[in-house]
Design a protein around this motif. Structure first.
Motif, short mmCIF file in Angstrom:
data_model
loop_
_atom_site.label_atom_id
_atom_site.label_comp_id
_atom_site.label_asym_id
_atom_site.label_seq_id
_atom_site.Cartn_x
_atom_site.Cartn_y
_atom_site.Cartn_z
N MET A 1 30.23 17.98 26.09
CA MET A 1 29.30 16.85 25.98
C MET A 1 30.07 15.65 25.45
O MET A 1 30.82 15.76 24.48
N ARG A 2 29.87 14.49 26.10
CA ARG A 2 30.63 13.32 25.70
C ARG A 2 29.74 12.09 25.71
O ARG A 2 28.73 12.02 26.41
N TYR A 3 30.16 11.10 24.91
CA TYR A 3 29.59 9.76 24.98
C TYR A 3 30.74 8.84 25.32
O TYR A 3 31.53 8.44 24.45
N ARG A 217 18.83 6.40 21.27
CA ARG A 217 19.08 5.08 21.86
C ARG A 217 20.56 4.90 22.18
O ARG A 217 20.92 4.38 23.25
N LEU A 218 21.41 5.35 21.29
CA LEU A 218 22.85 5.21 21.50
C LEU A 218 23.30 5.93 22.77
O LEU A 218 23.99 5.35 23.61
N LEU A 219 22.90 7.18 22.91
CA LEU A 219 23.37 7.97 24.06
C LEU A 219 22.80 7.48 25.38
O LEU A 219 23.34 7.81 26.44
N LYS A 237 38.38 7.12 21.80
CA LYS A 237 38.70 8.54 21.84
C LYS A 237 38.55 9.09 20.43
O LYS A 237 39.40 8.89 19.56
N GLY A 238 37.44 9.77 20.19
CA GLY A 238 37.16 10.30 18.87
C GLY A 238 36.18 11.44 18.96
O GLY A 238 35.93 11.97 20.05
N THR A 239 35.58 11.81 17.84
CA THR A 239 34.64 12.92 17.79
C THR A 239 33.39 12.49 17.05
O THR A 239 33.46 11.92 15.95
N LEU A 240 32.23 12.75 17.66
CA LEU A 240 30.93 12.48 17.07
C LEU A 240 30.27 13.81 16.73
O LEU A 240 30.00 14.62 17.61
N PHE A 241 30.04 14.04 15.44
CA PHE A 241 29.38 15.27 14.98
C PHE A 241 27.89 15.00 14.79
O PHE A 241 27.51 14.13 13.99
#
Length: 249
Positions: A1-3, A217-219, A237-241
Motif C-alpha cells: 500500500m502506497r501514497y 482526505r489525504l489518501l 520516498k518515506g514511510t507512513l505508519f
C-alpha cells in the motif's frame, strides 16, 4: 500500500505502531552510525508520538552520544509554563532517557519570535545535512506547524513564525500533553516543509481515531496542494505508519 512515493504500513493499534516505527527508525540510526560519526534527526511532540517515543527510548544498541536532535516546532508564548511545551515533552519522554549528544528546542519564551526563528534556523542549517525526520500529521493536515494557508512548498526559509489555526487549537486542547494549558497559544515557531524534507529518511507516525478524517482526505488527494500540507508526502520516498483506528475503512 502506497501514497505516491510513500510506503504505508498499517499496524494493529497505537502501541504496535509505536514499536514498529521505533524499530524502523532505530534500524536506520544504527546503519547510519555504522559508517558516519554523527546522526542528526528531527523529532515531533504531541499525543500521536507518545507510544513511538516511549518505544524508541527502549531500543538497544544505539550510540545516542553521537546523535544530535532537533524539535521541529513549539508554541511561542512567554506566559505559558515550560512543562506544557513541546520541548519539555520531548525532553521528558526521550532526551532525558537516552542522553543524546545534544538536543535543540525552540525557545518558547523568547522575547521576539522572529528573532528566535532566525536563531533556530541558523542552528539547523549549521548542522545540516539532516538524516532522519520523525513527524506526525495534524487534524488540520499540517506537518509540524505548517498550516493550510501558511505553507509554501518552495519556502526559502527553514524556520518561520506561524498563526496556529482553529482546527489545530481544537486538537491541541484535547492533547494530554497540553490539556492543562489555560489556553492554546496563538502563535508557534516551526521548521518549514523544505527544512524537514531535506532529511534523507522520512518517517511519518499517525495513530489514533482522531486522525482518521484527515488521513482519509489525504489518501484521496493525489496531487500535492498547500491547502493540505501533508499531501507533499506523495512526492517523498518515506514511510507512513497508520493504525487500524487512523486508517480509512
Amino acid at each position: 500500500m502506497r501514497y505516491g512515493k510513500t510506503q504505508i504500513i498499517v499496524c494493529e493499534d497505537e502501541f504496535n505502531l509505536g514499536e514498529r516505527a521505533a524499530a524502523a527508525v532505530a534500524k536506520t540510526m544504527r546503519e547510519l552510525l555504522a559508517h558516519q560519526e554523527e546522526v542528526r534527526m528531527i523529532l515531533a511532540a504531541g499525543e500521536s508520538q507518545i507510544t513511538f517515543l516511549d518505544a524508541l527510548a527502549k531500543q538497544r544498541d544505539i550510540d545516542w552520544s553521537r546523535v544530535v536532535c532537533f524539535n521541529m516546532d513549539d508554541f511561542w508564548d512567554p506566559a505559558i509554563p515550560e512543562t506544557l511545551t513541546c520541548g519539555y515533552q520531548l525532553r521528558r519522554q526521550l532526551y532525558d532517557k537516552v542522553r543524546p549528544k545534544s538536543f535543540h528546542v525552540v525557545r518558547f519564551n523568547a522575547q521576539d519570535a522572529a528573532l528566535e526563528a532566525i536563531r533556530f534556523e541558523r542552528l539547523l542549517r549549521s548542522a545540516a545535512p539532516i538524516e532522519i525526520l520523525c513527524q506526525g500529521i495534524g487534524t488540520s493536515g499540517h506537518l509540524a506547524f505548517n498550516e493550510p494557508g501558511q505553507t509554501d512548498f518552495q519556502d526559502t526559509s527553514w524556520v518561520r513564525v506561524i498563526d496556529i489555526t482553529d482546527q489545530s487549537r481544537k486538537q491541541l486542547a484535547t492533547d494530554p500533553n497540553f490539556r492543562e494549558l489555560p489556553r492554546i497559544p496563538d502563535k508557534g515557531i516551526t521548521m518549514t516543509i523544505p527544512a524537514m524534507l531535506s532529511a534523507s529518511h522520512v518517517f511519518t507516525i499517525v495513530p489514533l481515531a482522531l486522525k482518521r478524517a484527515i488521513v482519509t482526505r489525504l489518501l484521496a488527494t493525489s496531487e500535492p496542494t498547500e491547502d493540505l500540507p501533508a499531501s507533499i508526502l506523495s512526492t517523498v520516498k518515506g514511510t507512513l505508519f497508520l493504525d487500524r483506528n487512523s486508517c480509512p475503512t
